[in-house]
Design a protein around this motif. Structure first.
Motif, PDB file in Angstrom:
ATOM      1  N   GLU A 221       0.834  -1.198   0.000  1.00 13.00           N
ATOM      2  CA  GLU A 221       0.000   0.000   0.000  1.00 13.00           C
ATOM      3  C   GLU A 221       0.870   1.251   0.000  1.00 13.00           C
ATOM      4  OE1 GLU A 221      -3.353   1.512  -0.715  1.00 13.00           O
ATOM      5  OE2 GLU A 221      -3.221  -0.667  -0.375  1.00 13.00           O
ATOM      6  N   HIS A 222       1.950   1.231   0.803  1.00 17.61           N
ATOM      7  CA  HIS A 222       2.839   2.378   0.908  1.00 17.61           C
ATOM      8  C   HIS A 222       3.455   2.703  -0.452  1.00 17.61           C
ATOM      9  CE1 HIS A 222       5.621   5.205   2.633  1.00 17.61           C
ATOM     10  NE2 HIS A 222       6.659   4.550   2.144  1.00 17.61           N
ATOM     11  N   ILE A 223       3.962   1.649  -1.104  1.00 18.10           N
ATOM     12  CA  ILE A 223       4.569   1.874  -2.407  1.00 18.10           C
ATOM     13  C   ILE A 223       3.544   2.383  -3.398  1.00 18.10           C
ATOM     14  CG2 ILE A 223       5.588   0.697  -4.392  1.00 18.10           C
ATOM     15  CD1 ILE A 223       7.274  -0.866  -2.512  1.00 18.10           C
ATOM     16  N   ALA A 224       2.363   1.812  -3.318  1.00 19.03           N
ATOM     17  CA  ALA A 224       1.307   2.267  -4.225  1.00 19.03           C
ATOM     18  C   ALA A 224       1.013   3.737  -3.997  1.00 19.03           C
ATOM     19  CB  ALA A 224       0.058   1.430  -4.010  1.00 19.03           C
TER      20      ALA A 224
ATOM     21  N   LEU B 275       3.095   6.020  -2.841  1.00 18.17           N
ATOM     22  CA  LEU B 275       4.202   6.795  -3.401  1.00 18.17           C
ATOM     23  C   LEU B 275       4.070   6.906  -4.910  1.00 18.17           C
ATOM     24  CD1 LEU B 275       7.391   5.677  -1.461  1.00 18.17           C
ATOM     25  CD2 LEU B 275       6.234   7.864  -1.382  1.00 18.17           C
ATOM     26  N   ARG B 276       3.713   5.791  -5.519  1.00 21.36           N
ATOM     27  CA  ARG B 276       3.566   5.789  -6.979  1.00 21.36           C
ATOM     28  C   ARG B 276       2.488   6.744  -7.413  1.00 21.36           C
ATOM     29  NH1 ARG B 276       3.770  -0.497  -8.095  1.00 21.36           N
ATOM     30  NH2 ARG B 276       5.994  -0.696  -8.503  1.00 21.36           N
ATOM     31  N   LYS B 277       1.410   6.695  -6.657  1.00 24.31           N
ATOM     32  CA  LYS B 277       0.282   7.532  -7.026  1.00 24.31           C
ATOM     33  C   LYS B 277       0.703   8.997  -6.951  1.00 24.31           C
ATOM     34  CE  LYS B 277      -4.579   7.937  -6.214  1.00 24.31           C
ATOM     35  NZ  LYS B 277      -5.585   7.926  -5.176  1.00 24.31           N
TER      36      LYS B 277
END
Lengths: 274, 1155
Positions: free
Chosen positions: A246-249, A251-253
Motif C-alpha cells: 500500500e505504501h509503495i502504491a 508513493l507511486r500515485k
C-alpha cells in the motif's frame, strides 16, 4: 411602427398585441400581449375562465391601480392580480400581514384581469387601438425614480404600536395552535391503532428520541469504530505485506500526480523564470 | 510585441475581456439553446467562441490497480527513496529539473558558439601592429572609434603600441557549464603581450588606460568585419575603470550569445604585493593635477583601485580553481545554475557591487573546501547549503578567505576589513571578491537567504514557485522606496563629506564613492524604525564604439528601498541622550536644528527630535521626513532631488486632508460600537439575556473604504414622518448625506420559550426589536426606530442597525421531515443567507479585526484594493468579503516577502496576486489566526482537486470554511475574474513604471480611472442626487448641501437621520431586476457619476414566441415567421423612466443590438 396583429393559429398563439406608451411625450412603444385566460384546472374561483384576461409583458413601473385603469377602457374590471410569472395565484395562502409580507416583486410582471362580464375580455382581445394606450397621464402620473424611492423609504418606516398589536395577535394564535398539537400528541401517546401499533410521542410518559439523520450517522460511525478496535494491525504476515504494498502504491500515485502537474505546468510554459 | 502606451494596452485587454463577458451571457441562458434556430451568417462571431472545456485543469489521477500494485524494480525503489531523502518531495525534484532544462544551454547551441569563438580567436591574432606613441597621443586611432575610458585627468606619461594578443582564452561560466539563459555570455580573456606594458604601469591608471586603448584598437578592427552583428563597449560589472567589448554573431544567431572580451595583463607581470589593500597606486597630486609636495608614505591607500587591477591578473587562476572544484561534482553545476536564477529574481546579480554568478561559484567552491558541501550532493542541496551559509554568516564582520597557505606578505583579513565593507578573499590571498559590495547590499542578501530558508522549511507554500519563479521587484519587496535624481548634486555631497581620498580610489566616480556613506548615515538616522535599507545597483548599458563612454552624471537615478519595522517606524518622537551627557553634542550635530530639549514624564530632560504627523497615514511617512532632513543637512541634497514613494496612493482613500484620517475615523466608530454593545449587554428588562453582540459591517474590521463620519441632520432640510422621530428625504433638495446602517448582530440566549416555527420566530424577533428600541430610549435616551427585521439606533452620530439573532434559527430553516418521520437537514437559500450573516460574518469580522491589530497596514491595503475594484466598476461583481480575504492572504502568507508594512506595497502585491494566481488549479488558503495546520493544507488541496468542477471559479478556504468557499459563491463569475486579472496586471505594470520613474510627473490616479469604450450604453447621473459624490477618485469641484450641521452645532433633541438611502443603489436594483437578462450593469459605488451597461449578445438573437421569455420584447416578422426580439428602444427609454430625476442622459456608444 405599426404593431402586427397576431391572429389565432399562427406560431405566436392567440395573443393580441396592445401597444403601450409611458406618457404622451415618450417615443418608444411597448407591446402588451393579452389573451383569454384558459387552463385545464377550473377549480380556481378567483379567475373565472370566461371573464379573465391574461396579460403579459407589463413594465416594472406599472401598478395594480394602473392596470385597473387601463383595462377599464374595455369594460368594468372587478379585480387585478400582478405576478412575477404566469401560474396559479400565490395569494391563496392566509392573508399576509402588511408587516411580514416578504419583499415585493420587481421587474416585469404578468397580470390576470377579471372583468365583470365576458364582453370585457372580448373587447380587449379584439381591440385594435389606433393610438397606443398611455400609462402616465398628467392627472394620474406614475411615480418612478427619485419620487418612488422616497415613497418606498417612507413606507418602510412603521409604527411600533401597530406592529406590536399584530405580533401579539399572531403569537396568541400560534400559542393556541401549539397547545392543540401538544394536546393531540399527548392524547395519541400509547394508544394502539387497528393493527396494534403503539405510537410514541415526545409528550408521552417515556418520550422517544427524535429520529434525525445526524443521529443515524453517529450510530453507524460508532459501530464502525467498535469493529476497527477489534481488528489487529500488522499481526499476520500478509497484513504486513499488504501495508508495504500500500505504501509503495501511495508513493507511486503521488509520483504520477506530480508528473501530471509538471506536464501541465510545462505546457503552460511555467518554467521560464524570466 | 512592443507596447505603445498603457492606455491603448488596457483597451486591447478589455476588448478581449468583453467577448468573454458576453460569452458568459451566452452560457447563462443554456435552457434556450436547444430551441435556437440556426441562422448561418446572421449569428455574431462572438457566438462562435464557446468556452473551451476545462483545459489546463488538474484532475484526480486514476491508475489501474495493476499499475499501482505491480512489484517494484530496484531502480524504482531507489528513485523513490532518493526523492524522499534528498528533496522535500518528488514535485520539487521534478520542478527543479524542468527549470534547469529551461535555463541551461543546449548542446546544439554549444557547437555554434564554439565555432564562433574559434573565428574570434583567429581574427584577434591577425590584427596589425601599430607604432609606438605616447599614451596621451591618440591620433593614431581611427575616427570610427572612441576610447572607452573617462580620461580624467587626461595627462599621463607612458608609451603605447598595439601588438597581437599573447593569448586568447575562454574563461568563466561557459567553460564550467554554469551559464544560464536568457543572456548567454562567454567571457574571453585577451592577454596583452608584456612588451606593451611598462614597469610602473600599475600607477595612476596607466595600465587601465592602455587596456582601454588596446580594446579600442581591437574594436575598430572587429567592427569592420562582417562576421559580427554587433560590436559594443560596456563596463565590466558597471565598473567604469574596466571597459570590455561585447561581440555577437551576425544574422539569426545574434541573440544566441554575447562574447565579452576582457583585455588583461600577463599574470606574472606585476607583483601581487604591490596591490596590498593598504598601498597607494594613484597619487593625489596626479589626480588633482597639482605639483605635489607629499612623500609617498603620506599617500592614502587605494584598495578599490588595486582590486580592480588585481582581478585582471588572477582571472585564469580563478578558472582553474573553479574547474578543480567542479570536477566529479555534477551537483555544483546545477546548484550554481539555480543560485543564479535565485539571484536574478531578486535583482542582485547585475550592476556595480552585485552578487554575480562568479561570486556564487566561488562561494560554492569555498563551502566545498570547508567540507560543508560534498561532491555527492544534488543541486538542490547545494542551494540549501549556500543559503544557509549566507543566512548565518556576516561577511561584513567576519570575512572568509580561500587562501590556504600562511604567508606574511599576504594581507590579513583585518587589512581587508579596514579597506572594504564586505570581505571574501580569493585563492591568491590578494583579491577581495566582494570589494564593491556595500554593507546594505550584503544585509539584503542575508535577509533574502534567511527568508528563503524559512520558505524552504515551510511545507505550506510552494517553495519552488516563490523562491525561483517569482520576480521580486524593489517596489513590491520594500515598504517604502525613494529615488535620488539629479545625481550631479552628489558631487557637492562628496565635498561636504570630505571624501577626496575615496574619490581618488574610485577613479572619480562620485556616486559609488558617496553611496556607502549615504547608507550608513541613513541607517543610523532611521535606527530602530527599519529592518533593512538597501539600494538599487548602479548599471550602465553598453554603448556603440563610435560614441563617448557614458559619464557619471548620465546615471538617471539611484533607488533605495526601506523595509519598515512597524513597531517603531511611525514614532513621532526620537528621544536622544540626557541634555548634560557628553553624547548630547553628537546628537545635536547629527540632527541639526531639529534637535531640541524636552522634558519627559519621568522628569528627565533630554535632547529629542519631534516629527510631524497628525494621523496614522502621515505618521507612516515619518521615515521619509527623516531621510529628507538628513540628506539636506549632511549631504546638501535639496528636497527637490529626492522623490519619496511611500504614500502616494493615499489620496484616493482619504476624503480630505484633515486632522483625522480614515483609520482614526474607523477607531471612533468602533469605540462608539463598543459602548453600544456594553449598553446592550446591561439592558435590564429584557425577557432573555443577551449572549453576544457582534458587528458585521466592514467598518468593524477596518476595511470600509470611507468610514462613516458622525452626522447631525439639519431638520429643515428633510420632511418629517408622522408619529415617529424619523426624518424623510425630500425630493426637491439634493440627496441627503449617506448614512450607512452599521449592522450589529445581537444574539439572545436559547430558551424553551422560543417558538420552533420560522414564522413565529420572525414575530418574536420583531417583538424583541420593539422592546430593544423602548429600553434603549428609556435607559440610555437613544433615538431608535424598530422594524420587523432590525432596530436602528442613532448614537454619537452613527446609525447602528441591530438585528436580533437566535442560534437555532438556521437549523429550523433547514429542517425537513421525511415521510417515515426522520428529520433531515438540508441547506436552503434562506438558511445559508442567515448563516452567512449570523455565524460566518461575525467570525470573519472579529478575526480580521485581530489581523488589523497585528498588522497596521492591513486596513490601508484592503481599502486601496477595494477602492481600485470599485473604481474599475466591478464592486458589485465580486463580494466585498472576498477582497477582504484576498488582502488578508497577503499578510498571512507573505512569502517570498515579509508582511507589508505600508498600504502601497500591500496594494501592489494585491494587484500581483490577482493577476498571477492560478485559480483553476489552486485554492487560496487564508490561514486566519493560523488555525489551519500544515497537514491540513494537503487535505484542503486534495479535496479541492477532486471536486474542482463543483466549486466557484475563485476558491477561498478559511479555517471555518474549508470545503465550500462561501464568500465566492455566485460571484465573481469566470469572465469577471478573468477581466479583474487582466486589469490588475495592466494596472500593476503602469503603476510600477510610474513609481519607479521619478523624473516625470505622473498622474498616479490613472489606474483608478476605468476605460469606458468597451461598454454599449453609458447612463450619466445627476451628481445632485449621488450622496457619495465626494468620494469620487477625482474630487469634484462642486459640493452640495446634503443636510448636515457642523459637529459643534447645538441640537435640542435628536431625530433619526435618513439611513442607508442611496438613490443610485435603488436605481441599480431596479435595473438589474428588470433588465438583468439583457445586460450587465457596472457602477463605482464610491461616487461614480455614470453607470456602464454591457449588452448580453445572447439576449439579442431572435427567438420564437414563448410566454416565459417575453419580457421587454416585441414581435418582428422574420423570414421564418414571427420572432420576438428585445424592444431596445423601449428598454433605453425605460432606463430613463426608472431613474426619473436621477438620470441626466442615456447615451448609446455602440449599435450592437441591430440584428
Amino acid at each position: 411602427m405599426a404593431p402586427p396583429r397576431v391572429g389565432g393559429g399562427s406560431a405566436v398563439g392567440d395573443f393580441t398585441v396592445i401597444p403601450l406608451r409611458f406618457s404622451n411625450r415618450s417615443r418608444a412603444s411597448r407591446h402588451l400581449f393579452v389573451k383569454l385566460h384558459r387552463v385545464r384546472d377550473t377549480a380556481d374561483r378567483s379567475r373565472p375562465q370566461d371573464r379573465t384576461l391574461f396579460v403579459l409583458n407589463l413594465p416594472p413601473y406599472i401598478s395594480q391601480e394602473c392596470v385597473h385603469r387601463l383595462f377599464s377602457q374595455c369594460g368594468s374590471v372587478t379585480s387585478v392580480e400582478l405576478q412575477e410569472k404566469p401560474g396559479p395565484s400565490d395569494k391563496s395562502e392566509t392573508q399576509k400581514s402588511k408587516f411580514f409580507s416578504g419583499r415585493s416583486v420587481q421587474g416585469f410582471r404578468v397580470a390576470y384581469v377579471v372583468f365583470k362580464s365576458s364582453a370585457g375580455v372580448k373587447a380587449a382581445v379584439s381591440s385594435k387601438p389606433r393610438e397606443p394606450w398611455v400609462l402616465s397621464t398628467s392627472e394620474r402620473p406614475v411615480k418612478t425614480g427619485l419620487q418612488k424611492w422616497i415613497q418606498d423609504y417612507s413606507s418602510r418606516i412603521i409604527d411600533a404600536g401597530e406592529l406590536q398589536t399584530e405580533i401579539d395577535q399572531f403569537m396568541k394564535q400560534h400559542d393556541q395552535k401549539v397547545a392543540e398539537m401538544e394536546a393531540l400528541e399527548e392524547a395519541e401517546d400509547g394508544v394502539p391503532d387497528e393493527d396494534g401499533w403503539v405510537k410514541v410521542t415526545r409528550k408521552g410518559r417515556r418520550p422517544g428520541i427524535p429520529r434525525t439523520e445526524a443521529g443515524n450517522l453517529r450510530l453507524i460511525q460508532r459501530e464502525k469504530r467498535k469493529r476497527a478496535q477489534k481488528e489487529l494491525l500488522n499481526f499476520y504476515s500478509w497484513q504486513h505485506r499488504e501495508t508495504k504494498r500500500e505504501h509503495i502504491a501511495q508513493l507511486r500515485k503521488k509520483f504520477e500526480e506530480d508528473k501530471q502537474k509538471i506536464a501541465l505546468l510545462r505546457a503552460e510554459r511555467k518554467f521560464k523564470p524570466f | 510585441m512592443k507596447r505603445k502606451s498603457p492606455e491603448t494596452d488596457l483597451h486591447v485587454a478589455e476588448q478581449q475581456d468583453l467577448e468573454k463577458i458576453q460569452d458568459a451571457g451566452n452560457n447563462s441562458d443554456d435552457g434556450e439553446k436547444d430551441e435556437e434556430i440556426e441562422k448561418p451568417g446572421k449569428r455574431r462571431n462572438v457566438m462562435k467562441k464557446k468556452q473551451t472545456t476545462d483545459a489546463g485543469v488538474i484532475g484526480a489521477v486514476k491508475l489501474s490497480k495493476r499499475e499501482l500494485y505491480k512489484p517494484p524494480t530496484n531502480e524504482e525503489l531507489n528513485q523513490l527513496k532518493e526523492t524522499e531523502n534528498l528533496f522535500h518531495s518528488t514535485l520539487l525534484r521534478m520542478q527543479i529539473e524542468e527549470l534547469l532544462k529551461e535555463v541551461k544551454l543546449k548542446e546544439k547551441k554549444r557547437k555554434a558558439i564554439d565555432t564562433f569563438l574559434h573565428e574570434v580567436k583567429n581574427f584577434l591574432s591577425n590584427i596589425p601592429e601599430t607604432k609606438q606613441v605616447d599614451v596621451t597621443d591618440q591620433s593614431w586611432l581611427s575616427k570610427g572609434v572612441k576610447v572607452p575610458f573617462l580620461q580624467m585627468p587626461y595627462n599621463i606619461k607612458g608609451k603605447f603600441h598595439f601588438l597581437p594578443p599573447a593569448s586568447v582564452k575562454v574563461i568563466g561560466s561557459y567553460l564550467l557549464g554554469t551559464c544560464i539563459k536568457p543572456e548567454i555570455n562567454v567571457d574571453v580573456a585577451v592577454t596583452m603581450p608584456a612588451e606593451i606594458l611598462q614597469a610602473k604601469d600599475n600607477l595612476n591608471q596607466r595600465y587601465l588606460r592602455k587596456r582601454a586603448l588596446y580594446l579600442a584598437h581591437i574594436a575598430y578592427h572587429l567592427s569592420k568585419n562582417k562576421l559580427f552583428g554587433c560590436v559594443k563597449f560596456g563596463y565590466f560589472s558597471s565598473n567604469h575603470l574596466k571597459p570590455i567589448l561585447y561581440l555577437s554573431p551576425q544574422g539569426k544567431d545574434e541573440k544566441l550569445v554575447t562574447v565579452r572580451l576582457h583585455p588583461c595583463a600577463p599574470a606574472s607581470f606585476f607583483k601581487l604585493s604591490r596591490f596590498h589593500p593598504s598601498k597607494n597606486n594613484v597619487r593625489v597630486s596626479w589626480f588633482l593635477e597639482q605639483e605635489s609636495a607629499q612623500g609617498e608614505n603620506d599617500e592614502p591607500p587605494t584598495p578599490h583601485y588595486n582590486n580592480t587591477i588585481l582581478i585582471d591578473l588572477v582571472m585564469e587562476k580563478h578558472l582553474h580553481f573553479l574547474f578543480n572544484a567542479a570536477t566529479d561534482f555534477p551537483g555544483m553545476k546545477d546548484g550554481i545554475g539555480i543560485l543564479k536564477v535565485w539571484l536574478h529574481q531578486r535583482e542582485l546579480s547585475r550592476g556595480y557591487g552585485c552578487f554575480s554568478g562568479f561570486l556564487a561559484s566561488m562561494l560554492v567552491a569555498y563551502l566545498l573546501s570547508k567540507r560543508k558541501l560534498n561532491k555527492m550532493m544534488s543541486g538542490y542541496q547545494v542551494l540549501r547549503n549556500v543559503l544557509q551559509f549566507l543566512a548565518v554568516t556576516d561577511l561584513t564582520q567576519n570575512g572568509i578567505s580561500l587562501f590556504q597557505d600562511t604567508d606574511d606578505s599576504v594581507p590579513s583579513l583585518q587589512d581587508f576589513h579596514e579597506a572594504f565593507e564586505v570581505v571574501f578573499v580569493d585563492p591568491s590571498g590578494f583579491v577581495n571578491l566582494c570589494a564593491e559590495m556595500t554593507t546594505s547590499k550584503y544585509k539584503q542578501i542575508q535577509y533574502e537567504a534567511q527568508k528563503s530558508m524559512e520558505i524552504l522549511d515551510n511545507k505550506t507554500v510552494d517553495g519552488f514557485e516563490v523562491l525561483l519563479m517569482t520576480r521580486k521587484p524593489l517596489l513590491q519587496t520594500f515598504d517604502h522606496v525613494f529615488h535620488l535624481k539629479n545625481l550631479v548634486k552628489l558631487q557637492e555631497g562628496c565635498k561636504k563629506m570630505k571624501l577626496l581620498n575615496d574619490l581618488i580610489d574610485h577613479g572619480g566616480n562620485y556616486i559609488v564613492t558617496i553611496l556607502p556613506h549615504l547608507l550608513s548615515l541613513l541607517t543610523r538616522g532611521l535606527g530602530q524604525r527599519i529592518h533593512l535599507l538597501t539600494h538599487s545597483l548602479l548599471q550602465t548599458s553598453e554603448w556603440p564604439i563610435n560614441a563617448d563612454p557614458p559619464k557619471h552624471k548620465d546615471s538617471r537615478c539611484l533607488s533605495f528601498g526601506v523595509l519598515l519595522n512597524p513597531a517603531f517606524s511611525a514614532n513621532v518622537l526620537e528621544k536622544g541622550p540626557l541634555a548634560d551627557s557628553p553624547e548630547a553634542a553628537e546628537f545635536r550635530d547629527f540632527w541639526g536644528e531639529n534637535s531640541e530639549l524636552r522634558r519627559f514624564q519621568d522628569g528627565s530632560i533630554c535632547e529629542a527630535v519631534l516629527w510631524q504627523g497628525d494621523n496614522m497615514c502621515d505618521c507612516r511617512l515619518i521615515p521619509g521626513q527623516i531621510i529628507k532632513h538628513l540628506l539636506q543637512l549632511h549631504v546638501d541634497l535639496p528636497k527637490s532631488s529626492l522623490c519619496y514613494v511611500g504614500g502616494l496612493l493615499d489620496s484616493v482613500i482619504e476624503v480630505e486632508k484633515g486632522h483625522a484620517g480614515s483609520e482614526e475615523k474607523t477607531i471612533s466608530v468602533v469605540q462608539s460600537y463598543d459602548d453600544l454593545s456594553r449598553k446592550l449587554w446591561n439592558l435590564s428588562g429584557l425577557p432573555l439575556n443577551v449572549t453576544s453582540v457582534q458587528g458585521i459591517h466592514p467598518v468593524f474590521r477596518f476595511t470600509e473604504v470611507f468610514p462613516p463620519v458622525p452626522v447631525k441632520p439639519d431638520f429643515s432640510f428633510y420632511m418629517k414622518a408622522k408619529n415617529t422621530k424619523c426624518l424623510l428625504p425630500s425630493s426637491d433638495k439634493p440627496c441627503s448625506v449617506y448614512v450607512p446602517a452599521l449592522k450589529v448582530i445581537c444574539h439572545m440566549e436559547g430558551s424553551g420559550k422560543w417558538p420552533q416555527n420560522k414564522d413565529a420566530i420572525q414575530h418574536v424577533k420583531a417583538a424583541f426589536h420593539i422592546r430593544l428600541a423602548d429600553l434603549l430610549h428609556q435607559q440610555h435616551q437613544l433615538t431608535s426606530q424598530p422594524s420587523t427585521t432590525h432596530v436602528d439606533v442613532y448614537k454619537d452620530g452613527y446609525v447602528f442597525r441591530v438585528q436580533v439573532g437566535y442560534h437555532r434559527e438556521p437549523l429550523i430553516l433547514k429542517e425537513i421531515q421525511t415521510p417515515d418521520g426522520m428529520l433531515k437537514y438540508r441547506d436552503t437559500e434562506e438558511s445559508l443567507q442567515l448563516e452567512l450573516e449570523t455565524i460566518h460574518l461575525p467570525y470573519l469580522t472579529s478575526t480580521l479585526h485581530g489581523l488589523q491589530q497585528q498588522h497596521s497596514a492591513y486596513s490601508g491595503t484592503c481599502r486601496l484594493a477595494k477602492r481600485w475594484v470599485s473604481a474599475q466598476l466591478l464592486s458589485n461583481h465580486i463580494g466585498e468579503e472576498s477582497i477582504d480575504l484576498l488582502a488578508a492572504y497577503l499578510f498571512t502568507q507573505p512569502a517570498p516577502y515579509s508582511p507589508p508594512a505600508s498600504p502601497q506595497t500591500g496594494f501592489l502585491r494585491f494587484l500581483n496576486l490577482l493577476s498571477t494566481f492560478d485559480w483553476k488549479n489552486n485554492p487560496l488558503i487564508v490561514n486566519l489566526n493560523g488555525d489551519i495546520k500544515e497537514t491540513e493544507y494537503a487535505e484542503i488541496k486534495n479535496d479541492f482537486v477532486a471536486t474542482r468542477t463543483q466549486h466557484p471559479v475563485m476558491f477561498i478556504a478559511t479555517p471555518n470554511d474549508r470545503k465550500s468557499s462561501i464568500w465566492t459563491k455566485g460571484r465573481p463569475s469566470a469572465p469577471i475574474l478573468h477581466r479583474l486579472a487582466e486589469l490588475a496586471s495592466q494596472s500593476l505594470r503602469t503603476l510600477e513604471r510610474q513609481l519607479m520613474d521619478p523624473l516625470d510627473n505622473h498622474d498616479l490616479k490613472m489606474v483608478f480611472r476605468p476605460p469606458l469604450d468597451i461598454y454599449d450604453v453609458i447612463i450619466h447621473l445627476n451628481p445632485r442626487h449621488i450622496p457619495r459624490y465626494s468620494e469620487a477618485v477625482d474630487r469634484p469641484k462642486v459640493t452640495y448641501n446634503r443636510g448636515t450641521l457642523r459637529d459643534d452645532a447645538a441640537v435640542k433633541f435628536l431625530k433619526m437621520p435618513v439611513v442607508d438611502h442611496d438613490p443610485v443603489q435603488c436605481y441599480l436594483r431596479e435595473l438589474r431586476s428588470s433588465f438583468g437578462e439583457f445586460a450587465l450593469f457596472f457602477y463605482d459605488t464610491h461616487g461614480g457619476s455614470l453607470i456602464a451597461v454591457l449588452w448580453k449578445p445572447q439576449a439579442f438573437t431572435p427567438q420564437p414566441f414563448k410566454t416565459s421569455h417575453i419580457n421587454a420584447k416585441m414581435l418582428e416578422t422574420k423570414e421564418n415567421g414571427l420572432q420576438i426580439i428585445p424592444n431596445v428602444e423601449a428598454i433605453m427609454e425605460d432606463f430613463e423612466i426608472l431613474g426619473a430625476g436621477l438620470v441626466k442622459s442615456v447615451k448609446a456608444l455602440t449599435e450592437k443590438w441591430k440584428i
